[in-house]
Design a protein around this motif. Structure first.
Motif, short mmCIF file in Angstrom:
data_model
loop_
_atom_site.label_atom_id
_atom_site.label_comp_id
_atom_site.label_asym_id
_atom_site.label_seq_id
_atom_site.Cartn_x
_atom_site.Cartn_y
_atom_site.Cartn_z
N SER A 41 16.17 19.97 48.05
CA SER A 41 16.29 21.63 47.39
C SER A 41 16.91 21.52 45.99
CB SER A 41 17.04 22.58 48.12
OG SER A 41 18.38 21.99 48.35
N GLN A 42 17.38 20.49 45.56
CA GLN A 42 18.23 20.78 44.19
C GLN A 42 18.57 19.44 43.92
OE1 GLN A 42 21.06 23.88 44.05
NE2 GLN A 42 22.03 22.96 42.51
N ILE A 43 18.46 19.25 42.38
CA ILE A 43 19.14 18.09 41.71
C ILE A 43 20.02 18.39 40.71
CG2 ILE A 43 18.73 16.11 40.40
CD1 ILE A 43 16.01 15.70 41.48
N ASP A 44 21.19 18.19 40.80
CA ASP A 44 22.29 18.59 39.44
C ASP A 44 22.68 17.17 38.92
OD1 ASP A 44 22.44 21.27 40.62
OD2 ASP A 44 23.73 20.81 41.95
N MET A 45 22.75 17.24 37.61
CA MET A 45 22.96 16.05 36.80
C MET A 45 24.21 16.15 36.07
SD MET A 45 20.33 14.31 37.39
CE MET A 45 20.05 13.10 36.06
N GLY A 46 25.20 15.41 35.70
CA GLY A 46 26.19 15.57 34.79
C GLY A 46 26.81 14.09 34.56
N ARG A 47 28.16 14.19 34.07
CA ARG A 47 28.87 13.06 33.71
C ARG A 47 29.92 12.59 34.68
NH1 ARG A 47 28.44 16.13 28.98
NH2 ARG A 47 27.04 15.42 27.48
N SER A 48 30.20 13.62 35.48
CA SER A 48 31.42 13.31 36.86
C SER A 48 30.95 14.04 37.84
CB SER A 48 32.55 13.60 36.14
OG SER A 48 32.93 14.79 35.85
N LEU A 49 31.61 13.56 38.78
CA LEU A 49 31.71 14.00 40.15
C LEU A 49 32.90 14.52 40.64
CD1 LEU A 49 29.28 11.57 41.91
CD2 LEU A 49 28.33 13.76 41.52
N ASP A 57 30.32 18.79 35.90
CA ASP A 57 29.99 19.13 34.51
C ASP A 57 28.41 19.24 34.42
OD1 ASP A 57 29.74 16.53 34.59
OD2 ASP A 57 30.43 16.45 32.57
N ASN A 58 27.71 20.19 34.76
CA ASN A 58 26.10 20.16 34.88
C ASN A 58 25.86 20.08 33.37
OD1 ASN A 58 25.27 20.46 37.65
ND2 ASN A 58 25.88 22.60 37.57
N THR A 59 24.74 19.07 33.21
CA THR A 59 24.18 18.97 32.07
C THR A 59 22.82 18.19 32.14
OG1 THR A 59 24.49 18.27 29.60
CG2 THR A 59 25.31 16.86 31.31
N ASP A 60 22.10 18.28 31.10
CA ASP A 60 20.87 17.66 30.90
C ASP A 60 21.01 16.65 29.80
OD1 ASP A 60 19.65 18.57 33.29
OD2 ASP A 60 18.60 20.29 32.21
N SER A 61 22.17 16.76 28.86
CA SER A 61 22.17 16.12 27.78
C SER A 61 23.24 15.24 27.82
CB SER A 61 22.40 17.08 26.64
OG SER A 61 22.49 16.50 25.24
N PHE A 62 23.04 13.75 27.52
CA PHE A 62 24.25 12.63 27.60
C PHE A 62 24.05 11.76 26.37
CE2 PHE A 62 22.34 13.87 31.80
CZ PHE A 62 23.71 13.81 32.50
N LYS A 63 25.26 11.08 26.20
CA LYS A 63 25.59 10.17 25.06
C LYS A 63 25.14 8.83 25.55
CE LYS A 63 27.21 13.58 22.47
NZ LYS A 63 26.29 13.76 21.31
N ASN A 65 26.76 6.01 25.95
CA ASN A 65 27.80 5.33 26.89
C ASN A 65 28.08 6.26 28.21
OD1 ASN A 65 27.83 3.04 25.13
ND2 ASN A 65 29.17 4.26 23.68
N ASP A 66 27.56 7.38 28.27
CA ASP A 66 27.74 8.21 29.44
C ASP A 66 27.21 7.40 30.68
OD1 ASP A 66 29.24 9.88 28.08
OD2 ASP A 66 27.28 11.56 27.98
N THR A 67 27.96 7.46 31.74
CA THR A 67 27.26 7.47 33.19
C THR A 67 26.40 8.71 33.53
OG1 THR A 67 29.28 6.05 33.88
CG2 THR A 67 27.87 6.89 35.61
N ILE A 68 25.28 8.56 34.09
CA ILE A 68 24.57 9.53 34.17
C ILE A 68 24.51 9.92 35.75
CG2 ILE A 68 22.21 10.81 34.05
CD1 ILE A 68 21.78 8.94 31.60
N TYR A 69 25.13 11.02 36.46
CA TYR A 69 25.32 11.16 37.78
C TYR A 69 24.04 12.21 38.14
CZ TYR A 69 29.69 8.85 37.90
OH TYR A 69 30.72 7.73 37.84
#
Length: 145
Positions: A41-49, A57-63, A65-69
């Protein structure tokens, strides 16, 4: 006349039951991303869980060296289901592919992540989630400097 009406009614009900069963047995065939008893039903993306696999921290923009969750939300119940995460770079190059077997009872979250110690190239990335072998959902993200 009464027998003919009864026969027609039984035929209509039988046909409705057969069509309903066919849709239930293979609901992913239309590309809706559902499996028997469960759906993405949904996909949430961020740098931490958080501890319950919710994105902190929901985001679609990463650096680079980020881990993409990715936190994949499923709804429904299944004795067993398979989720696959396919991560690709903007040119279609496969970055990572992993699978998890789940046994959801209601709303559940499953976590996938990717990391690259020497940094992600900048550009567009795509996560495609498969449920029981059928594409269920996609999410685009971007890595910027």
């Amino acid at each position: 006349m009464h027998t003919r009406l009864l026969g027609t009614s039984i035929l209509a009900l039988t046909l409705a039951a057969v069509l309903s069963a066919a849709c239930t047995e293979n609901p992913g065939a239309t590309g809706t991303g559902t499996g028997v008893g469960v759906r993405v039903s949904q996909i949430d993306m961020g740098r931490s869980l958080t501890a319950d696999k919710t994105i902190n921290d929901n985001t679609d923009s990463f650096k680079p060296n980020d881990t993409i969750y990715a936190s994949i939300v499923t709804e429904g119940t299944a004795a067993t289901a398979t989720l696959k995460a396919l991560w690709t770079y903007q040119d279609g190059q496969v970055v990572n592919e992993s699978t998890q077997t789940i046994a959801p009872t209601g709303t559940a979250r499953t976590e996938f992540h990717i990391s690259k110690p020497d940094g992600w190239p900048t550009g567009k990335y795509k996560l495609e989630v498969f449920l029981n072998g059928s594409s269920a959902a996609t999410r685009d993200v971007r890595v910027d400097q």
